[in-house]
Design an enzyme around this catalytic site. Sequence first.
Site, short mmCIF file in Angstrom:
data_model
loop_
_atom_site.label_atom_id
_atom_site.label_comp_id
_atom_site.label_asym_id
_atom_site.label_seq_id
_atom_site.Cartn_x
_atom_site.Cartn_y
_atom_site.Cartn_z
N GLU A 437 38.55 -18.24 -35.73
CA GLU A 437 38.17 -18.14 -34.33
C GLU A 437 36.70 -17.72 -34.23
OE1 GLU A 437 40.09 -14.76 -32.66
OE2 GLU A 437 39.10 -14.97 -30.73
N ASP A 516 41.17 -12.63 -34.46
CA ASP A 516 41.12 -11.19 -34.22
C ASP A 516 42.53 -10.63 -34.01
OD1 ASP A 516 38.41 -11.37 -34.32
OD2 ASP A 516 38.13 -11.40 -32.13
N ASP A 518 43.96 -8.98 -31.79
CA ASP A 518 44.13 -8.50 -30.42
C ASP A 518 44.86 -9.56 -29.60
OD1 ASP A 518 42.31 -10.49 -29.95
OD2 ASP A 518 40.66 -9.15 -29.41
N ASP A 520 43.82 -11.73 -27.38
CA ASP A 520 43.19 -13.06 -27.40
C ASP A 520 43.47 -13.77 -28.72
OD1 ASP A 520 42.21 -12.78 -24.89
OD2 ASP A 520 40.20 -12.11 -25.52
#
Length: 655
Positions: A437, A516, A518, A520
């Site tokens: 990403e 990541d 998290d 997102d």
Amino acid sequence: MTEEEKNSAEHAYSASNIQVLEGLEAVRKRPAMYIGDISLKGLHHLVYEVVDNSIDEALAGYCTHIEVGIYPDGSISVQDNGRGIPVDFHEKEKRSALEVVMTVLHAGGKFDKGSYKVSGGLHGVGVSCVNALSSHMTTQVRRDGKVYQQEYEKGHPLYPVKVVGECPKEQTGTRQQFWPDGEIFSVTEYQYTTLASRMRELAYLNAGIRITLTDYREKNEDGTFKQEVFYSEQGLREFVRFIDSSREHLFDDIIYINTEKQGVPVEVAIMYNTSYNESIHSYVNNINTIEGGTHLAGFRRALTRTLKKYAEDNKMLDKVKVEIAGDDFREGLTAVISIKVAEPQFEGQTKTKLGNNEVMGAVDQAVGEALTNYLEEHPKEAKLIVDKVVLAAQARVAARRARETVRKTPMGGGGLPGKLADCSLKDPSKCELFIVEGDSAGGSAKQGRDRKFQAILPLRGKILNVEKSMWHKAFESDTVNNIIQALGVRFGLDEENSKAANLEKLRYHKIIIMTDADVDGSHIDTLIMTLFFRYMPELIRDGYLYIATPPLYLCTKGKNRAYCYTDAERERFIQTYGDGGTEKGVTTQRYKGLGEMNPEQLWETTMDPETRILKQVVLENAAEADQIFSMLMGEDVGPRREFIEENAVYANIDA
Ligand code: 0RA
């Protein structure tokens, strides 16, 4: 009997059974050959094997209720209210029939004259294999007002079948309890959700059987144990409704077929929705045939032929100028096909492709006849289906024309994407592709990687949600095309199924999604997994898809330093190194994203095969995955919010 007599009886007893014991030794020597593997999958397979025997008894018409229990000591019990495994003395074998069933390989159906055994796990190995792979097993049979019992260690009987009690004459059944052997299995802890998912599937596939799952390891607030009851009165009809519960129906009817053709019991439930997906789930003897086979081919053939004939006979295609392809008939189709075959031949990589040729005609005929009747009796619904088919064909042809004017390469066939930093090795079995990403993390990954076998594909911008787009639309997306081209996967080569992915030129055998840690990141993981699940499920099935696990923290105390991948790991670090087991003196660096790590750190924590943690994406239950993906990524936000609230693993990380 004195203690001495008992010992000597048991000794003589086991000595006469050397032959049998050798049979089961083979199972212990090569467990994977019998149950697939010795990890989580094989461990759960033991339960399915035992439950299958009770399902058989239910299919024979003698059992209505199966109770499965998970115990704190690691054991599993499976109890049914069937006739009870016969306990009478077996003249030829010189022991109880029950003992033969429990200790002889493939002895399962031996006493079952007439009715054929239809279920039986993926490997169909029988309860004796479970016995061989258990440190301890206890079987109890209720028959003729008596409770019979025998116990085993690693498949060896500890004593001959004996009567341990009495019960009402009408109370019959079999209870099995086994303790998986820790010397055999790499993991021995059962997962409730895995068992629940299979029991739900079995309940849908076998209408009228009640399956209770109780987790005696876990108590509810009111003191009762965690428990679910799986029961479906309508069987496959409820199953397709469940799979399509988050999709908009084209019409509410379910087209349902339950018949027998050429000695093959065929059950099919069909539903049409307004999506662009084709979701056909096929089963043979309760086994999910994810590679398809002759029954699926028969179904497709009947569907195409019948719909085409209906549309032509009713002059619905007169004004349609495009050629209609097989796939067009299946857009927005959800179906479950369940058939029973006495001697199934399973082929293919995962032995889940039905090979029996005689089955094709049986399914074709059953579906052809029933669908013809349905269409004739339901002109309104028939028109909705044909209109949708025509639309699918027109959209497909329009897309192809648009594509041809832009470029001449077949889908997914072109060169490598410019953003790909490829590896130098070419052997796919040694090569890994990281789908990363963001350009900045992509840059770190490119610097930190081992360029011999690790390739990096950075993704920028939003990834298309393929759940909501027409099949061919995905190929207009740059990110999707980059992934497909980097992989070397091609589409449109299969005559039968033009949407099928061809993995022959797959360039990497590990495809690793790295985002990541998290919300997102997990959203991007899901989008990419949706692409794979809908367009290249074979790739998940074959075990090529992984998710990288970046650390959440770097904890330091003096010279001690550790990357922590979970909150529990950080707790453990503090317990071990913190002053008096407290946070005092411990510094915690929290990683918000991959971009916060330098190339060396990224390598060390997330990419180095020696130290990284990779999660393999597995397809445990395709029908349930279908339901979950359509719910998570589809139009309807209500159930999605509920699911996320119930499964919010990342909620406290972001807080
Ligand atoms: C063969 C014959 C009979 C029962 C069974 C098998 C049987 C096997 C299992 C395995 C788990 N539960 C089971 N319940 C029944 C009965 C034959 C008879 O009573 O005449």
